[in-house]
Design an enzyme around this catalytic site. Sequence first.
Site, PDB file in Angstrom:
ATOM      1  N   SER A  46     -12.234   0.723   5.447  1.00 26.99           N
ATOM      2  CA  SER A  46     -10.764   0.831   5.351  1.00 26.99           C
ATOM      3  C   SER A  46     -10.258   2.260   5.507  1.00 26.99           C
ATOM      4  O   SER A  46      -9.392   2.709   4.759  1.00 26.99           O
ATOM      5  CB  SER A  46     -10.283   0.250   4.012  1.00 26.99           C
ATOM      6  OG  SER A  46     -10.704  -1.075   3.855  1.00 26.99           O
ATOM      7  N   SER A  68       0.825  -1.210   0.000  1.00 28.48           N
ATOM      8  CA  SER A  68       0.000   0.000   0.000  1.00 28.48           C
ATOM      9  C   SER A  68       0.858   1.258   0.000  1.00 28.48           C
ATOM     10  O   SER A  68       0.575   2.232  -0.710  1.00 28.48           O
ATOM     11  CB  SER A  68      -0.932   0.003   1.219  1.00 28.48           C
ATOM     12  OG  SER A  68      -1.818  -1.089   1.171  1.00 28.48           O
ATOM     13  N   LYS A  96       1.535 -11.878  -5.451  1.00 26.80           N
ATOM     14  CA  LYS A  96       0.876 -10.579  -5.621  1.00 26.80           C
ATOM     15  C   LYS A  96       1.432  -9.545  -4.646  1.00 26.80           C
ATOM     16  O   LYS A  96       1.646  -8.383  -5.019  1.00 26.80           O
ATOM     17  CB  LYS A  96      -0.628 -10.763  -5.403  1.00 26.80           C
ATOM     18  CG  LYS A  96      -1.462  -9.485  -5.509  1.00 26.80           C
ATOM     19  CD  LYS A  96      -2.931  -9.816  -5.299  1.00 26.80           C
ATOM     20  CE  LYS A  96      -3.788  -8.573  -5.161  1.00 26.80           C
ATOM     21  NZ  LYS A  96      -3.852  -7.790  -6.401  1.00 26.80           N
ATOM     22  N   ARG A 139       1.434   3.864  -3.371  1.00 30.28           N
ATOM     23  CA  ARG A 139       1.135   5.287  -3.195  1.00 30.28           C
ATOM     24  C   ARG A 139       2.387   6.132  -3.426  1.00 30.28           C
ATOM     25  O   ARG A 139       2.339   7.185  -4.067  1.00 30.28           O
ATOM     26  CB  ARG A 139       0.576   5.535  -1.792  1.00 30.28           C
ATOM     27  CG  ARG A 139      -0.878   5.126  -1.621  1.00 30.28           C
ATOM     28  CD  ARG A 139      -1.271   5.061  -0.146  1.00 30.28           C
ATOM     29  NE  ARG A 139      -2.707   4.844   0.036  1.00 30.28           N
ATOM     30  CZ  ARG A 139      -3.306   3.662  -0.092  1.00 30.28           C
ATOM     31  NH1 ARG A 139      -2.597   2.590  -0.406  1.00 30.28           N
ATOM     32  NH2 ARG A 139      -4.617   3.556   0.088  1.00 30.28           N
ATOM     33  N   GLU A 142      -8.900  -6.209   5.131  1.00 27.81           N
ATOM     34  CA  GLU A 142      -7.935  -7.115   4.506  1.00 27.81           C
ATOM     35  C   GLU A 142      -7.393  -8.158   5.480  1.00 27.81           C
ATOM     36  O   GLU A 142      -6.826  -9.167   5.077  1.00 27.81           O
ATOM     37  CB  GLU A 142      -6.777  -6.314   3.913  1.00 27.81           C
ATOM     38  CG  GLU A 142      -5.919  -5.606   4.938  1.00 27.81           C
ATOM     39  CD  GLU A 142      -5.017  -4.561   4.293  1.00 27.81           C
ATOM     40  OE1 GLU A 142      -3.810  -4.600   4.555  1.00 27.81           O
ATOM     41  OE2 GLU A 142      -5.516  -3.709   3.531  1.00 27.81           O
ATOM     42  N   SER A 194     -15.249   0.691  -1.828  1.00 22.86           N
ATOM     43  CA  SER A 194     -13.789   0.708  -1.751  1.00 22.86           C
ATOM     44  C   SER A 194     -13.281   2.094  -1.393  1.00 22.86           C
ATOM     45  O   SER A 194     -13.559   3.058  -2.103  1.00 22.86           O
ATOM     46  CB  SER A 194     -13.164   0.272  -3.080  1.00 22.86           C
ATOM     47  OG  SER A 194     -11.751   0.368  -2.998  1.00 22.86           O
TER      48      SER A 194
END
Length: 438
Positions: free
Chosen positions: A207, A31, A423, A35, A326, A178
């Site tokens: 989230s 993450s 992944k 970003r 998650e 999301s």
Amino acid sequence: MTESSVHPALWPAPHATGAVDATVTVPGSKSVTNRALVLAALAAEPGWLRRPLRSRDTLLMAEALRSMGVGIEEGVGPDGSGEAWRVIPAGLHGPTTLDVGNAGTVMRFLPPVATLADGPVRFDGDPRSYERPLTGVIDALRVLGARIDDEGRGSLPMTVHGSGALDGGPVAIDASSSSQFVSALLLSAPRFNQGVEVRHTGARLPSMPHIRMTVDMLRAVGAQVDEPETGGEPNVWRVSPSALLGRDLTIEPDLSNAQPFLAAALVTGGRVTIPDWPERTTQPGDALREIFTAMGGSCELTERGLTFTGSGRIHGIDVDLGEVGELTPGIAAVAALADSPSTLSGVAHLRLHETDRLAALTKEINELGGDVTETADGLHIRPRPLDGGTFRTYDDHRMATAGSIIGLAVPGVEIENVATTAKTLPDFPQMWTGMLGA
């Protein structure tokens, strides 16, 4: 050599014969890495990303940015202190086609970037990516002045017709499926002519730690952000137009990817240390300290990192995971081995992740002899003795690690397509067996 040639189609999940005692170094956060790549690509000057995660999702992000003209050089940092990527911003351009794989951050964060490119940018990906929601980003960008051709699908494949700039301004979206919809708009907003004002109008926003991560990282590169957390209007984020600074950023370890290793300490009554666990972080994985402690362990955070110790017993838990969805697959796996029932709530949006995670967890745990039922927004798990068998992953990395957790306590569990962990955690099978001393 491909991942499938390294790992068999059915990977025998290692069974623990005693208490785990290990130190596991977890790679950088996906993450944060993705970003940071976007912000560095949009900056006014070059920057460094130290200890980035090299995984499928982050390499897809890097390659997509390269195809729009950004320079990303992989090597060691300026002081020779380890792997680092140097990001050299450039004029963004098309025509090009971006492969997003099945990476939510790539398919959602890059369409706003593509509006700033000169020329068309086509987005395509894995078959599952066609099923994942993008309407929030597509509709918002159109309101802000973008031209997007998605043939009315509200999903991939699609083409963003970049004009080199975007007006920006106010926009209302429903991001209840999301939080990445909000982050996607905020990350590129400093480059929009009017910045952006994003107003979330739907049901509960999931989230939230990921949005806080986005805001913190924007501020770290010089952006001006007004947000609810600092006294702003609820569910409204404003980003002013400005130049972004090139930074020298060290990527934190991925705390969500630390989950299976912490779970191993809980399941085996052992001890696992994760080096470099940050004292302060916006990563959702930090919630594991509280959640796994409630389920029967204890933890200590020191300068060395986080040490988690299992007690030899696992307790059920009633927990709202809306902000940290998650983590649900790993928590469900531990809960299936507990001494009392668990209810996991607040995660209806997981039906739209890499797979329908609620349906997948229910089916796979139950096929091993478990007793899991779906609720409107989560799972109810009643522990029962489990048997070995095939644990299917549905090309979802967190399903693979969840099955591996169960395999610690249940002999004969075989993980279908463990290679899908590439992944976000490319070396998971080796790390897992190494943790067990194999």
